[in-house]
Structures are given as structure tokens and as C-alpha cells.
Design an enzyme around this catalytic site. Structure first.
Site, PDB file in Angstrom:
ATOM      1  N   TYR A  73       0.835  -1.192   0.000  1.00  0.00           N
ATOM      2  CA  TYR A  73       0.000   0.000   0.000  1.00  0.00           C
ATOM      3  C   TYR A  73       0.873   1.247   0.000  1.00  0.00           C
ATOM      4  O   TYR A  73       1.795   1.377   0.805  1.00  0.00           O
ATOM      5  CB  TYR A  73      -0.932   0.020   1.214  1.00  0.00           C
ATOM      6  CG  TYR A  73      -1.913   1.164   1.137  1.00  0.00           C
ATOM      7  CD1 TYR A  73      -3.040   1.067   0.330  1.00  0.00           C
ATOM      8  CD2 TYR A  73      -1.694   2.356   1.822  1.00  0.00           C
ATOM      9  CE1 TYR A  73      -3.937   2.122   0.218  1.00  0.00           C
ATOM     10  CE2 TYR A  73      -2.583   3.412   1.720  1.00  0.00           C
ATOM     11  CZ  TYR A  73      -3.700   3.293   0.912  1.00  0.00           C
ATOM     12  OH  TYR A  73      -4.573   4.342   0.790  1.00  0.00           O
ATOM     13  N   GLN A 119     -10.944   0.521   1.505  1.00  0.00           N
ATOM     14  CA  GLN A 119     -11.414  -0.321   0.403  1.00  0.00           C
ATOM     15  C   GLN A 119     -10.256  -1.006  -0.311  1.00  0.00           C
ATOM     16  O   GLN A 119     -10.406  -2.126  -0.819  1.00  0.00           O
ATOM     17  CB  GLN A 119     -12.271   0.489  -0.577  1.00  0.00           C
ATOM     18  CG  GLN A 119     -11.596   1.665  -1.248  1.00  0.00           C
ATOM     19  CD  GLN A 119     -11.751   2.961  -0.470  1.00  0.00           C
ATOM     20  OE1 GLN A 119     -11.908   2.956   0.746  1.00  0.00           O
ATOM     21  NE2 GLN A 119     -11.716   4.093  -1.174  1.00  0.00           N
ATOM     22  N   ASN A 146      -3.292   6.139   6.554  1.00  0.00           N
ATOM     23  CA  ASN A 146      -3.961   6.914   7.596  1.00  0.00           C
ATOM     24  C   ASN A 146      -4.685   5.984   8.571  1.00  0.00           C
ATOM     25  O   ASN A 146      -4.597   4.756   8.475  1.00  0.00           O
ATOM     26  CB  ASN A 146      -4.907   7.945   6.980  1.00  0.00           C
ATOM     27  CG  ASN A 146      -6.010   7.301   6.156  1.00  0.00           C
ATOM     28  OD1 ASN A 146      -6.332   6.125   6.304  1.00  0.00           O
ATOM     29  ND2 ASN A 146      -6.596   8.078   5.257  1.00  0.00           N
ATOM     30  N   GLN A 152       9.500  16.374   9.906  1.00  0.00           N
ATOM     31  CA  GLN A 152       8.484  15.350  10.146  1.00  0.00           C
ATOM     32  C   GLN A 152       7.115  15.967  10.385  1.00  0.00           C
ATOM     33  O   GLN A 152       6.085  15.380  10.047  1.00  0.00           O
ATOM     34  CB  GLN A 152       8.901  14.472  11.325  1.00  0.00           C
ATOM     35  CG  GLN A 152      10.145  13.644  11.053  1.00  0.00           C
ATOM     36  CD  GLN A 152      10.028  12.798   9.790  1.00  0.00           C
ATOM     37  OE1 GLN A 152       9.169  11.922   9.693  1.00  0.00           O
ATOM     38  NE2 GLN A 152      10.877  13.075   8.808  1.00  0.00           N
ATOM     39  N   HIS A 204       4.516  16.262   7.477  1.00  0.00           N
ATOM     40  CA  HIS A 204       3.756  15.125   6.969  1.00  0.00           C
ATOM     41  C   HIS A 204       2.265  15.275   7.233  1.00  0.00           C
ATOM     42  O   HIS A 204       1.435  14.965   6.374  1.00  0.00           O
ATOM     43  CB  HIS A 204       4.230  13.828   7.646  1.00  0.00           C
ATOM     44  CG  HIS A 204       5.412  13.186   6.994  1.00  0.00           C
ATOM     45  ND1 HIS A 204       5.330  12.480   5.828  1.00  0.00           N
ATOM     46  CD2 HIS A 204       6.712  13.140   7.363  1.00  0.00           C
ATOM     47  CE1 HIS A 204       6.526  12.017   5.498  1.00  0.00           C
ATOM     48  NE2 HIS A 204       7.380  12.414   6.410  1.00  0.00           N
ATOM     49  N   GLU A 236       9.548   6.161  16.271  1.00  0.00           N
ATOM     50  CA  GLU A 236       9.721   5.661  14.902  1.00  0.00           C
ATOM     51  C   GLU A 236      11.091   6.072  14.377  1.00  0.00           C
ATOM     52  O   GLU A 236      11.855   5.245  13.863  1.00  0.00           O
ATOM     53  CB  GLU A 236       8.612   6.235  14.021  1.00  0.00           C
ATOM     54  CG  GLU A 236       8.717   5.837  12.557  1.00  0.00           C
ATOM     55  CD  GLU A 236       7.734   6.595  11.691  1.00  0.00           C
ATOM     56  OE1 GLU A 236       7.487   6.130  10.563  1.00  0.00           O
ATOM     57  OE2 GLU A 236       7.227   7.660  12.111  1.00  0.00           O
ATOM     58  N   HIS A 237      11.405   7.357  14.473  1.00  0.00           N
ATOM     59  CA  HIS A 237      12.712   7.887  14.084  1.00  0.00           C
ATOM     60  C   HIS A 237      13.354   8.532  15.308  1.00  0.00           C
ATOM     61  O   HIS A 237      12.735   9.383  15.943  1.00  0.00           O
ATOM     62  CB  HIS A 237      12.588   8.972  13.008  1.00  0.00           C
ATOM     63  CG  HIS A 237      11.757   8.588  11.828  1.00  0.00           C
ATOM     64  ND1 HIS A 237      10.425   8.958  11.711  1.00  0.00           N
ATOM     65  CD2 HIS A 237      12.053   7.879  10.720  1.00  0.00           C
ATOM     66  CE1 HIS A 237       9.950   8.499  10.554  1.00  0.00           C
ATOM     67  NE2 HIS A 237      10.911   7.832   9.933  1.00  0.00           N
ATOM     68  N   ASP A 297      14.506   8.756   4.976  1.00  0.00           N
ATOM     69  CA  ASP A 297      13.250   8.743   4.237  1.00  0.00           C
ATOM     70  C   ASP A 297      13.456   8.417   2.762  1.00  0.00           C
ATOM     71  O   ASP A 297      12.543   7.902   2.111  1.00  0.00           O
ATOM     72  CB  ASP A 297      12.560  10.102   4.355  1.00  0.00           C
ATOM     73  CG  ASP A 297      11.855  10.278   5.690  1.00  0.00           C
ATOM     74  OD1 ASP A 297      11.600   9.276   6.373  1.00  0.00           O
ATOM     75  OD2 ASP A 297      11.554  11.434   6.051  1.00  0.00           O
ATOM     76  N   GLU A 323       1.609 -34.172  30.583  1.00  0.00           N
ATOM     77  CA  GLU A 323       0.597 -33.249  30.086  1.00  0.00           C
ATOM     78  C   GLU A 323      -0.751 -33.921  29.866  1.00  0.00           C
ATOM     79  O   GLU A 323      -1.661 -33.313  29.288  1.00  0.00           O
ATOM     80  CB  GLU A 323       1.091 -32.589  28.787  1.00  0.00           C
ATOM     81  CG  GLU A 323       2.328 -31.724  29.007  1.00  0.00           C
ATOM     82  CD  GLU A 323       2.756 -30.947  27.765  1.00  0.00           C
ATOM     83  OE1 GLU A 323       2.199 -31.211  26.677  1.00  0.00           O
ATOM     84  OE2 GLU A 323       3.641 -30.083  27.898  1.00  0.00           O
ATOM     85  N   HIS A 348      -0.115 -38.906  22.462  1.00  0.00           N
ATOM     86  CA  HIS A 348       1.127 -38.400  21.905  1.00  0.00           C
ATOM     87  C   HIS A 348       2.242 -39.415  22.112  1.00  0.00           C
ATOM     88  O   HIS A 348       3.039 -39.699  21.202  1.00  0.00           O
ATOM     89  CB  HIS A 348       1.517 -37.083  22.586  1.00  0.00           C
ATOM     90  CG  HIS A 348       0.749 -35.890  22.104  1.00  0.00           C
ATOM     91  ND1 HIS A 348      -0.613 -35.810  22.193  1.00  0.00           N
ATOM     92  CD2 HIS A 348       1.180 -34.725  21.541  1.00  0.00           C
ATOM     93  CE1 HIS A 348      -1.011 -34.639  21.691  1.00  0.00           C
ATOM     94  NE2 HIS A 348       0.054 -33.962  21.299  1.00  0.00           N
TER      95      HIS A 348
END
Length: 447
Positions: free
Chosen positions: A126, A190, A219, A264, A267, A333-334, A367, A421, A426
Site C-alpha cells: 500500500y 477499500q 492513515n 516530520q 507530513h 519511529e525515528h 526517508d 501433560e 502423543h
């Protein structure tokens, strides 16, 4: 301009005190659920309705025609082409070194475990297209998938009304440069639903087959849709608004610090810019620089809203040690380190999506052209998650191969643990292989 949080003298856990964007993905999930379910149930008509409602474009087809992708590459500005090619080359060099090799471990004579690294078959990548468009994100998504050996790559990006209802031409050109020819003019929730469930568009040639993994930022609606699709497909992360944290001392250049905070903030109004410092003179100088630089930047209103929002601010600390505890708690993140002996300080950080060391390693470099990946964990998720990499597209599969002697040697332990167990079947599955009447053929006919 920046909100101030004074932690000097505090011994409290800083996690609940640090600035964060006020996002509630669970609320967004419920709002977006009808869109996702409509796409799953009705396919193309639901995508067309959502696209017209959210993007102002009425789709005639889902897939971007191959000639349009080629034309975008042909019309690309030469300087942008050169920059993208350089970014691709650097990213490919870094991500090629992330490839994993199969490893076989001999546990005992006659008993081995091989770990195979197998790429997923098909991924959906994406690329957002809201306040800004991101051909660089095409690079960051596609290169690690290609280096992992993924056979089928598909890109989805929102249609742009000013580009004839196709994704941004620079995004299409980046796809062409990377050899990606399956691109869909669909964005938002979508798009995530289309990638996860598959969809036939105008005709059978306009069909998007479902993918195994969806990666890429977006987003809050994209994030909410990815949460809804988790389990149907793999996802890389629930990405939120971008973040930068800067750990700086009195050696930092205030003009650099201010510029990086602004970079930043442009953005998104929800972007987070956080400065952590023990130096009040540096802070005062940074504030002065922000006053000058924000007024001169192109997206002044957006930047100013981000910098003055609750998600941004300056955190005052006693010393570098407390500063390190703060940035580890924030898990940005950064993260930029602009201090004395910056590399040594950087190597002590445990939690960050990516770390940028010293005065000449700004986040903007990462980036676009450092070679690193800019699809990174946000919202504190760097405490437990990594950025996008070749590993995001690989699965480790254990191949277990024991011969009769090796199994016999460990059979007693398997039976003991199975009984502990309360799973006796088994153990019976192991013991059955060593019973005289187990049914194994010895090469002769039995009466």
C-alpha cells in the site's frame, strides 16, 4: 511553540508522561467495518462507491493499464528519476544483506532440524496518497519483497482526480522503475479489503487476486482496515502518524534540530516531533529557530498545528542517562542522536524504529536515500516490533528428520512429557513405531 514536559528530578516511569497522538483505532475500526464488509460481499460496486465518496473519483476499472504506467515513467522528471534510481540501488544493497539462508542443525546422530526460509507467494503493497504522495514508499515496500524472492507483487494507491483517476504519476513511475506492472487505483480501507479478499473489477481481466501479506503505511482508516483483516492476511504493523524524537545536548546545532523537527511535522497535523534535552540554552535556541523556520516553510499551517499539538513537545531531563531512559520509553519511529560521542550513545538505545547518528544523518536521509527502510513502527510499537525488511516477507519452516535409532533414543522423554501433560496418545504415537506388530514391512510377505 513546543509544549514543555519537565522530568528533571523525577523518578517516575516516563511512559505515561510523554506526548502521544490521541488516536483510537478501535473507534475507527467500527466506523470502517461497513466499508470492509461491503467490499467482501459486493466487490467492485462497493469499491467504486467508497472511492467516489472518499476520493471524489468514479472508477471504471480497478487496475491501472500498463501503457499508463509506462507513460508515467517516460514523463518522469530526470532529476526525480535519477534520485529514485539511486534510492533503489542503495535500498537494494542494504536489503540484499538481510537475506536468510537455510540452516540444518544436527541435534543428534540421525536427527536433524532444518530451518527453511520461504517467501510468501503474493503481497499487497500500500502506497498512501493523501496530503502528500510517496514514490519513495514504493521503493521501501517493493525492494525488500523482491529481495525476499516474493513472486507476485501488487501495489495499491489512491486515485488522484488531477491525474485522470489514476494514482500519482510519480508513484506509477516508481512502479515502472522497479518492474511492478500490477497496480490498482484504489486507496483507503477499500484497498485493504480488496487486497485481502480479492475482487473482480470491470471484467475478468480486471481482477485482483487476494494476497498473503499487506504492508505499507496509511492513515487511521487504512490502519483500522488492516486490523480488521489481521488473520485473513498477514500485516506488517498498525502504523500511526509519523514521529521523530531527538536526543540532544549542548553540542547540537539548534538550526539542525529545528529543521529536523519541522521535516516530520510537515507530513501531517498529527505528526509528532519531540525533543529530549538537558540543555535549556539549546532549547531556547531551538525555539528561536522554530519561530524563524516555521514561518518560512511551505506547509506552515500544517507544521505549526503538528508542533503545537499534544503529540509534540520538549522533554527536559537531568542528564544523558535520564534522556536515554526517556527515549527508550518513548520508542520513537525515528530517533536522532545529536550528542557528544553520538555513536556510543546510539548503541545504548534499545527501542527505536531507526536511529540516526550525529549531525549529518538526518531523518530525511533515511526517508529517501540512506539505504534503510522508512516503513517503521510508530506509537511506541518499536518496543516490540521492527521496521519493514526482507524478514517481513519470509516464513521460517522447520523440517524435522529423525531416523529410527534417533527416535528410539529420545522416545522415553517424549512419552514422559506426554504423560505429564495428560496427552497419552502423543506418547502412544511414538511407542507404536517400536511395537512388534506396528505394521512396518521388513521386505517379506506376512501371513
Amino acid at each position: 511553540m513546543l509544549n514543555r514536559i519537565d522530568l528533571r528530578g523525577s523518578r517516575r516511569d516516563p511512559r505515561g508522561l510523554l506526548p502521544r497522538a490521541q488516536l483510537d483505532v478501535s473507534v475507527a475500526v467500527e466506523k470502517i467495518r461497513p466499508v470492509v464488509e461491503a467490499v467482501r460481499e459486493h466487490g467492485f460496486p462497493a469499491i467504486r462507491e467508497a472511492t467516489e465518496r472518499f476520493d471524489g473519483v468514479r472508477l471504471e476499472r480497478l487496475r491501472v493499464p500498463a501503457p499508463a504506467i509506462a507513460a508515467a515513467a517516460d514523463g518522469l522528471d530526470p532529476d526525480v528519476r535519477a534520485a529514485l534510481l539511486e534510492a533503489i540501488a542503495r535500498a537494494r544493497k542494504v536489503h540484499a544483506d538481510q537475506r536468510r539462508t537455510d540452516v540444518t542443525t544436527q541435534v543428534v546422530p540421525g536427527g536433524t532440524v532444518t530451518e527453511r526460509w520461504v517467501p510468501v507467494s503474493r503481497v499487497g503493497l500500500y502506497v498512501p496518497g493523501g496530503l502528500a504522495v510517496y514514490p519513495s514508499t514504493v521503493v521501501m515496500n517493493v525492494v525488500p519483497a523482491q529481495e525476499a524472492g516474493v513472486e507476485s507483487l501488487v501495489v495499491a494507491s489512491p486515485p488522484q482526480p488531477d491525474n485522470g483517476g489514476l494514482p500519482d504519476a510519480r508513484v506509477l513511475a516508481a512502479c515502472a522503475l522497479l518492474g511492478v506492472d500490477e497496480v490498482y487505483a484504489v486507496g483507503g480501507a477499500q484497498a485493504v479489503a480488496m487486497l485481502g479478499y480479492g475482487c473482480t473489477g470491470a471484467d475478468e481481466s480486471d481482477r485482483c487476486e487476494p494476497v498473503d501479506v499487506i504492508t505499507g503505511p496509511g492513515n487511521i482508516w487504512v490502519t483500522a482496515a488492516k486490523r480488521l483483516l489481521r488473520g485473513v492476511v498477514g500485516i506488517d504493523a498498525e502504523a500511526g502518524p509519523t514521529e521523530i524524537a531527538i536526543l540532544a545536548d549542548d553540542t547540537a546545532d539548534p538550526a539542525h534540530v529545528a529543521a529536523d523537527l519541522i521535516s516530520q511535522a510537515e507530513h501531517d497535523p498529527l505528526a509528532a516531533s519531540v525533543l529530549v534535552t538537558e540543555s535549556t540554552p539549546l532549547l531556547d535556541a531551538v525555539e528561536a529557530e522554530l519561530g524563524r523556520q516555521v514561518a518560512a516553510t511551505k506547509h506552515e499551517a500544517r507544521v505549526r498545528e503538528a508542533l503545537t499539538g499534544v503529540q509534540s513537545g520538549v522533554v527536559l531531563v537531568d542528564d544523558l542517562e535520564q534522556g536515554l531512559r526517556v527515549v527508550d520509553a518513548y520508542a520513537a519511529e525515528h530517533l536522532e542522536i545529536q550528542t557528544r560521542d553520538a555513536r556510543t550513545v546510539a548503541m545504548r538505545v534499545r527501542n527505536a524504529g531507526a536511529i540516526f547518528v550525529g549531525a549529518f544523518s538526518p531523518v530525511s536521509l533515511g526517508d529517501y536515500a540512506a539505504g534503510s527502510n522508512h516503513v517503521l513502527p510508530t506509537g511506541g510499537c518499536a518496543r516490540h516490533s521492527s521496521g519493514l525488511s526482507v524478514q517481513s516477507f519470509l516464513r521460517g519452516i522447520h523440517v524435522v528428520e529423525y531416523d529410527e535409532a534417533a527416535l528410539r533414543d529420545v522416545a522415553g522423554h517424549v512419552v514422559a512429557l506426554a504423560n505429564a501433560e495428560d496427552l497419552p496418545a502423543h506418547g502412544d504415537a511414538v511407542k507404536a513405531r517400536f511395537q512388534p506388530d506396528s505394521g512396518r514391512s521388513d521386505g517379506s510377505d506376512r501371513a
